[in-house]
Every structure is written in C-alpha cells, then in structure tokens.
Design an enzyme around this catalytic site. Sequence first.
Site, PDB file in Angstrom:
ATOM      1  N   CYS A   2       0.864  -1.183   0.000  1.00  0.00           N
ATOM      2  CA  CYS A   2       0.000   0.000   0.000  1.00  0.00           C
ATOM      3  C   CYS A   2       0.902   1.234   0.000  1.00  0.00           C
ATOM      4  O   CYS A   2       2.089   1.143   0.275  1.00  0.00           O
ATOM      5  CB  CYS A   2      -0.855   0.021   1.248  1.00  0.00           C
ATOM      6  SG  CYS A   2      -1.855  -1.456   1.408  1.00  0.00           S
ATOM      7  N   ARG A  27       1.680   1.458  -6.055  1.00  0.00           N
ATOM      8  CA  ARG A  27       1.811   0.454  -4.991  1.00  0.00           C
ATOM      9  C   ARG A  27       0.494  -0.277  -4.722  1.00  0.00           C
ATOM     10  O   ARG A  27       0.469  -1.257  -3.981  1.00  0.00           O
ATOM     11  CB  ARG A  27       2.285   1.113  -3.689  1.00  0.00           C
ATOM     12  CG  ARG A  27       3.617   1.794  -3.809  1.00  0.00           C
ATOM     13  CD  ARG A  27       3.989   2.427  -2.505  1.00  0.00           C
ATOM     14  NE  ARG A  27       4.347   1.439  -1.521  1.00  0.00           N
ATOM     15  CZ  ARG A  27       5.571   1.012  -1.277  1.00  0.00           C
ATOM     16  NH1 ARG A  27       6.568   1.515  -1.957  1.00  0.00           N
ATOM     17  NH2 ARG A  27       5.804   0.113  -0.368  1.00  0.00           N
ATOM     18  N   TRP A  77      -3.806  -1.826  -1.575  1.00  0.00           N
ATOM     19  CA  TRP A  77      -3.848  -3.088  -2.302  1.00  0.00           C
ATOM     20  C   TRP A  77      -4.317  -4.102  -1.266  1.00  0.00           C
ATOM     21  O   TRP A  77      -3.602  -4.408  -0.308  1.00  0.00           O
ATOM     22  CB  TRP A  77      -2.457  -3.433  -2.821  1.00  0.00           C
ATOM     23  CG  TRP A  77      -2.433  -4.570  -3.798  1.00  0.00           C
ATOM     24  CD1 TRP A  77      -2.669  -4.493  -5.138  1.00  0.00           C
ATOM     25  CD2 TRP A  77      -2.132  -5.938  -3.532  1.00  0.00           C
ATOM     26  NE1 TRP A  77      -2.543  -5.726  -5.713  1.00  0.00           N
ATOM     27  CE2 TRP A  77      -2.219  -6.630  -4.762  1.00  0.00           C
ATOM     28  CE3 TRP A  77      -1.818  -6.658  -2.390  1.00  0.00           C
ATOM     29  CZ2 TRP A  77      -1.984  -8.000  -4.859  1.00  0.00           C
ATOM     30  CZ3 TRP A  77      -1.587  -8.027  -2.485  1.00  0.00           C
ATOM     31  CH2 TRP A  77      -1.663  -8.676  -3.714  1.00  0.00           C
ATOM     32  N   ASN A 101       0.365  -0.025   6.367  1.00  0.00           N
ATOM     33  CA  ASN A 101       0.864  -0.833   5.253  1.00  0.00           C
ATOM     34  C   ASN A 101       1.512  -2.069   5.853  1.00  0.00           C
ATOM     35  O   ASN A 101       2.373  -1.950   6.717  1.00  0.00           O
ATOM     36  CB  ASN A 101       1.899  -0.029   4.447  1.00  0.00           C
ATOM     37  CG  ASN A 101       2.519  -0.850   3.334  1.00  0.00           C
ATOM     38  OD1 ASN A 101       1.936  -1.843   2.890  1.00  0.00           O
ATOM     39  ND2 ASN A 101       3.693  -0.441   2.884  1.00  0.00           N
ATOM     40  N   GLY A 102       1.084  -3.255   5.406  1.00  0.00           N
ATOM     41  CA  GLY A 102       1.674  -4.486   5.948  1.00  0.00           C
ATOM     42  C   GLY A 102       0.584  -5.375   6.501  1.00  0.00           C
ATOM     43  O   GLY A 102      -0.598  -5.209   6.184  1.00  0.00           O
ATOM     44  N   GLU A 492       9.479 -13.993 -19.693  1.00  0.00           N
ATOM     45  CA  GLU A 492       9.208 -12.591 -19.360  1.00  0.00           C
ATOM     46  C   GLU A 492       8.168 -12.011 -20.327  1.00  0.00           C
ATOM     47  O   GLU A 492       7.283 -11.247 -19.924  1.00  0.00           O
ATOM     48  CB  GLU A 492      10.527 -11.795 -19.403  1.00  0.00           C
ATOM     49  CG  GLU A 492      10.413 -10.296 -19.228  1.00  0.00           C
ATOM     50  CD  GLU A 492       9.768  -9.856 -17.921  1.00  0.00           C
ATOM     51  OE1 GLU A 492       9.502 -10.697 -17.044  1.00  0.00           O
ATOM     52  OE2 GLU A 492       9.483  -8.652 -17.786  1.00  0.00           O
ATOM     53  N   LYS A 496       4.694 -10.361 -19.167  1.00  0.00           N
ATOM     54  CA  LYS A 496       4.394  -8.963 -19.518  1.00  0.00           C
ATOM     55  C   LYS A 496       3.042  -8.875 -20.211  1.00  0.00           C
ATOM     56  O   LYS A 496       2.224  -8.028 -19.897  1.00  0.00           O
ATOM     57  CB  LYS A 496       5.510  -8.456 -20.434  1.00  0.00           C
ATOM     58  CG  LYS A 496       5.944  -7.069 -20.296  1.00  0.00           C
ATOM     59  CD  LYS A 496       6.882  -6.724 -19.175  1.00  0.00           C
ATOM     60  CE  LYS A 496       6.443  -7.082 -17.810  1.00  0.00           C
ATOM     61  NZ  LYS A 496       7.453  -7.015 -16.791  1.00  0.00           N
ATOM     62  N   GLU A 499       0.156  -9.597 -17.807  1.00  0.00           N
ATOM     63  CA  GLU A 499       0.006  -8.510 -16.849  1.00  0.00           C
ATOM     64  C   GLU A 499      -0.769  -7.327 -17.386  1.00  0.00           C
ATOM     65  O   GLU A 499      -1.636  -6.791 -16.718  1.00  0.00           O
ATOM     66  CB  GLU A 499       1.405  -7.959 -16.506  1.00  0.00           C
ATOM     67  CG  GLU A 499       2.062  -8.534 -15.332  1.00  0.00           C
ATOM     68  CD  GLU A 499       3.381  -7.802 -15.099  1.00  0.00           C
ATOM     69  OE1 GLU A 499       3.525  -7.261 -14.012  1.00  0.00           O
ATOM     70  OE2 GLU A 499       4.253  -7.774 -15.991  1.00  0.00           O
ATOM     71  N   HIS A 515       6.564 -31.732 -25.553  1.00  0.00           N
ATOM     72  CA  HIS A 515       6.296 -32.568 -24.376  1.00  0.00           C
ATOM     73  C   HIS A 515       4.939 -32.238 -23.754  1.00  0.00           C
ATOM     74  O   HIS A 515       4.696 -32.535 -22.588  1.00  0.00           O
ATOM     75  CB  HIS A 515       7.416 -32.405 -23.356  1.00  0.00           C
ATOM     76  CG  HIS A 515       8.734 -32.863 -23.899  1.00  0.00           C
ATOM     77  ND1 HIS A 515       9.011 -34.179 -24.150  1.00  0.00           N
ATOM     78  CD2 HIS A 515       9.822 -32.169 -24.302  1.00  0.00           C
ATOM     79  CE1 HIS A 515      10.222 -34.289 -24.660  1.00  0.00           C
ATOM     80  NE2 HIS A 515      10.737 -33.066 -24.767  1.00  0.00           N
ATOM     81  N   LYS A 621       3.093  -2.760  -7.437  1.00  0.00           N
ATOM     82  CA  LYS A 621       4.494  -2.811  -7.855  1.00  0.00           C
ATOM     83  C   LYS A 621       5.405  -3.456  -6.826  1.00  0.00           C
ATOM     84  O   LYS A 621       6.397  -4.079  -7.153  1.00  0.00           O
ATOM     85  CB  LYS A 621       4.977  -1.399  -8.159  1.00  0.00           C
ATOM     86  CG  LYS A 621       6.331  -1.415  -8.803  1.00  0.00           C
ATOM     87  CD  LYS A 621       6.511  -0.296  -9.778  1.00  0.00           C
ATOM     88  CE  LYS A 621       7.722  -0.497 -10.622  1.00  0.00           C
ATOM     89  NZ  LYS A 621       7.465  -1.349 -11.768  1.00  0.00           N
TER      90      LYS A 621
HETATM   91  C1  F6R Z   1       6.286  -7.825 -13.345  1.00  0.00           C
HETATM   92  C2  F6R Z   1       6.701  -7.413 -12.037  1.00  0.00           C
HETATM   93  C3  F6R Z   1       6.696  -8.410 -10.938  1.00  0.00           C
HETATM   94  C4  F6R Z   1       7.943  -8.223 -10.073  1.00  0.00           C
HETATM   95  C5  F6R Z   1       7.880  -9.124  -8.836  1.00  0.00           C
HETATM   96  C6  F6R Z   1       9.147  -8.990  -8.010  1.00  0.00           C
HETATM   97  O1  F6R Z   1       6.281  -6.762 -14.244  1.00  0.00           O
HETATM   98  O2  F6R Z   1       7.038  -6.285 -11.846  1.00  0.00           O
HETATM   99  O3  F6R Z   1       6.618  -9.725 -11.410  1.00  0.00           O
HETATM  100  O4  F6R Z   1       9.060  -8.512 -10.840  1.00  0.00           O
HETATM  101  O5  F6R Z   1       6.790  -8.759  -8.062  1.00  0.00           O
HETATM  102  O6  F6R Z   1       9.357  -7.679  -7.636  1.00  0.00           O
HETATM  103  P1  F6R Z   1      10.754  -7.162  -7.124  1.00  0.00           P
HETATM  104  O7  F6R Z   1      11.677  -7.157  -8.280  1.00  0.00           O
HETATM  105  O8  F6R Z   1      10.475  -5.779  -6.618  1.00  0.00           O
HETATM  106  O9  F6R Z   1      11.186  -8.107  -6.064  1.00  0.00           O
END
Ligand code: F6R
Length: 626
Positions: A2, A27, A77, A101-102, A492, A496, A499, A515, A621
């Site tokens: 958050c 966040r 969040w 937050n937490g 990746e 992406k 997401e 497979h 994020k």
């Molecule tokens: C995807 C993304 C997430 C982060 C994951 C780890 O675009 O951003 O998959 O990579 O939550 O986050 P960090 O790198 O902050 O540990």
Amino acid sequence: MCGIVGYTGSRSAQEIILKGLKRLEYRGYDSAGIALSFSDRIEVRKAEGKLLNVEKVIEPEKAVLTTSHAGIGHTRWATHGAPTTQNAHPHRVGHVVLVHNGIIENYQEIRERVLESGRKPQSETDSELFGFMVLDEMEKGAGLAEAVRRAFAGVEGRCSMVVLSEKEPGVVVGVRDGSPLVAARDPEGGAFFASDAQPLAEYVKEVLYLENGDLAVATSKGLEVRDLKTGARVERASSPLEWSPERLEKGGYSHYMLKEIHEQPATLIDTLNALVDRKEALAPFQLVQGKASELLEKATEIVFVACGTSFHSAMVGKYWIENFARVPVHLELASEFRYRKPVLAPGTLLVGVTQSGETADTLAVLMDAKQAGYATLGITNVRGSTVSREADAVLYTAAGPEVGVAATKTFTGQLVALITLAGFLASRNRELTTEMRSSLFSQLIRVPHLMTDFLEENSGLGSSVRKAAVALQNVSGFFFIGRGTSYPIALEAALKLKEISYIPAEGYAAGELKHGPIAMIDENMAVVVLAPRDSWRDKTVSNLEEVKARGAKIVGVGHETDQRLRQLCDHWIPIPELKMGTESIDESLIPFFVTPVIQLLSFELALLKGTDIDQPRNLAKSVTVE
Ligand code: F6R
C-alpha cells in the site's frame, strides 16, 4: 504494497497528500483515502477504486479541506478484507485515525479482545484494530506518540503505520517495522512521511530512511525519531534524494511504461557507470562496491532468489555466469525456497534480485540465509529499501524511478548488474582473458546506441511490432518460445503480456513444446518465436516448423538478414545485426535486443485491448506480503 503519505507543517496537507498518493498509486489502487486534521476535528474521506474517486468525493469541499495543515493518506492493495470504501484507509476509531501498510499477523486475537470489550470494528481489516489499541493507551493517559509505541508492542507482523488523533491536532506519528516508511524534515517547518521517497522529491533534497523499530514524531516544529521499544531518542542520518521530480513525469509519452521502455539505453549506461570503474581499462567488470567484490571473491556457488520479472532476469544471469565464469548457479523462486528445506553448499552466496528491494519472500530468504551464516547480496533499484539494509552488500541498478507497474527498465538494469557479476567472476576464475573481457565490455557499452535506434524504428504506426499486434489482436492466446537466454525472455514476454493485456500467454523453452504444450496449438493461436542468430537458432527454427505445421500464426523475432527465418514467419520483427561497424557483437548480449521487442509487443497489444497499461488490475508494484 500500500502507499502511505503523511504531512504536518505550514503547507496545505490536502494538496501534498493527494499529489503524494498519485505518485504512490503504483503500490496499489483498489481504494484510497485521506484524513485531514483541524484544530477541533479530523475529516476522513475515502472511496473504492482509484485515487480519482477520492478526488471526486472531496471536490465540493476542497476549499474548506485545503485549510488543513496536517493529515495522512493511503492507497490500498487489499490483503485483509475486500477493496470496499469501508475497508479503505484511513480508519477512524474514536479520536484516533490511522493508515497502515503491511500485515498484523495476530489480528484474530486482537479482534477477539476488541469484540469481548463490547466494541465493534467497522471494517474487516487488521489495520483498524490497531486504532483500538492506540485509543486504549490514550484513555489510560498516554500522549499519542507514547500510545502508539505501547500499542505497537502488542502487534506481531511486518507493518508501517501513520497515526493522528483529534486530541493532538498537528501531530503525526509514524512507525516503521518491516514495511517501508521514509520521513523528511520540511525546510519550511514540519515534516513528511511516505512509503518511498518519490512523493517527497518536489519538496525536499534529503530524506530519512527510517529503520525497522523506529517511531517518528512529526509536528509543525520538525521531526524526532525514537526507539520503538524503549522510547529513547535516536539519531538517523539523512540521505540525499537522487531523483528529481521531472523523472517522475511522463515526459511526452502516452504512458509511463512506454517512457520506461525508451529509457532502457540510459538505464544500461547509468547502471554500468554506477557499478564499475569505466576508467579501469585493464580491469573490465571490476566492481566499485568493495564489500560486494569481497563476497563474490569468496563465493563458491551462487543461489539467485527472486520473484516474477526479477526471476527471469536472474535466469539470464545464471546462463551468463555459468557460461563465462563456470561457477555453479542455482535459481530459486523465493516463495518456494523459503518453505522448503534447501541444501546449501558451504561458501554459497545468496543473491536476492529485487527491483523494489521490498518483496517479502525474497527478503525472508535473504534474512534466513544470513542468520544461517551465509553471505547475502542484494541487487535492487531502490536506495534505502529493506534489502539494501538487510543484505551484507548491495549493488544498485540505476534505472531511476519506475512508475509503470509492469517492470521494464528495472529488468534491463538487473541484466546489466548480472552481466557485470558474470564478468567479475570470469575474471576471478580466469575463465576469460583480459582481452576477452575488454572486448565484451566495449561491446556492452555500445549496446545502448543500437537499442536506441531499434526503439526509434519500432515506435509508431508503421513499425513491425505494431503491424504484428494489429494482425494478432484477436487470437485466443500467445505462446512465446526460445532457447538459451531467449528462454527466460520468452517467460518474461508471456508475463508482460498477461500482466498488461490480460491475454492468455505462456512462455516455453522451445524444446519443451512437444512434451505437452503443442497440444494447445491451432490456427487461433499465435506463437512468437525468439530465434536470434545464436548457438540455439537452428534448433529453435525446427520447433517453429512444428508449430507452423499445426496452423499457428508465427511471429518471428530474429536478425535482420536472416531471410530463411523471415520466410517461415507470418509476421516478422527484425532485431539489429550482431555488428557494430565491422566489429561483431557477442551473442550473449542478445537479451538486450530481444527484451525491447517483447515489451513493445505487449504494450501494443494492451493498447489495442484498451486496458489500463500503467496500472493493470489486481497488481501492485511492490509486493510486501507473502
Ligand atoms: C512484473 C513485475 C513483478 C515483479 C515481482 C518482483 O512486471 O514487476 O513480477 O518482478 O513482483 O518484484 P521485485 O523485483 O520488486 O522483487
């Protein structure tokens, strides 16, 4: 997870908090709220959904609310309780109002105590319960700061809180214990709180990264930090803020994600400049960070722990380190590793790759490993983040603030840090000669030029990426396939695309298709084949033929002059040749060219779908919950 903002001083709290929350919306954005303190009351306004909805709620009364000079705000969040207005922060309990937050782990037990005392929480959150605890302490006679301190002793979990009380207008009390919280003294008098430094960049040049176990008391006169356990005053040094407010704007791009994709050449240069001494021509890939070098010198094996996109960059890192340095590297998803009983060889270095430096699972693994006596290294983009304090050493990527929720330039920053580790270890193990390392290094520093050209060519209407996206926008799903370092890039790519566009997508090692996954292939599927001209290209092309024979629409990503590959594909996205003038470029550097392709393709498909690209649904994020 958050976002929190707090302020007290002579400026308009409403303005600072709303602007600050906008910066922190990445966040979490399920719901948001603001509390503004006046001499006789605290006004709380909140709403479901994005911050915009709170702004709409307060619009009619903005002129009155703007006269407040102290307050707190929150963007959420959801963890405990659905993302409703009732569960949105700030929470009010009597005269106490707070944001959190937490996670409070013993919330059940606290909730039962509250219910037994005949009182009824208004929300389903763990956060509101802390308000009851503070209220109880104030009713026993404690002032706000002392009440927060005493109440916190009864909390188990990883949290940060910022609290107000109608009994003490203008006082804002913050606690950091696990979840991030920074504070800053306002040069005009007063102080700020925020979950990270971004919202503060336009007001201050220095911030205090609070430590776990800190309680900070802000008044219009300034800021005092105390020890949460003893209440004794502690000194915390300020750190300069390196991010200017302009870096937080879109800079003419339609989306932060697009801007951040285009910032990757600069990320590459800035990260290299931050990590290595470029003047040391005879020692390419030598790190300027002494402690990190010391740990790497001793490491006999490496375990990378990471989540999501960072896991994919770590996988590229594994391939590089094993290839160049012949050091054994293991790759682990942090969320799995910490609950297993892994066997670590003596001399293992645990490397946590985390752009935010706050991912709960990655941090937990590093802390457990440290406690068990293993050396730990963090690779992060955020100074002052928890990983930078907890790991034995830290390497910073220099991507600058990444506002788009989907990671792009931080991924590239991580790749730069990881190839630097590979070069360092190759030198330590004498696996690459100085000439070979110098040559690799001089090619690496030229990648940004090629990347910039590629990004320019592939932006806009006529680009091959856009054409492929338009043609394939209605397929039922995407497979991305690749071998070697293009395998993690395929993973990746699928992440992406899922997401930001919500289109079903999977990434596979090309050799794995037969497979099982090949059963999914029909004419409604698109397969993006990452087949740059490297040691794996021919094998990948064979896999292309297998899916083509089953009707899939093929997008080829390969080198400009690879005519044979081009002819096999329905859509073609060329990447720059492995050449700079007459000099050829090592195939290991290919991930720096394939990565922007898959990012732009996801972006274009999401644009066509009309999704919220910078703030996709259900995501945040920084994932500070387990
Ligand atoms: C995807 C993304 C997430 C982060 C994951 C780890 O675009 O951003 O998959 O990579 O939550 O986050 P960090 O790198 O902050 O540990």
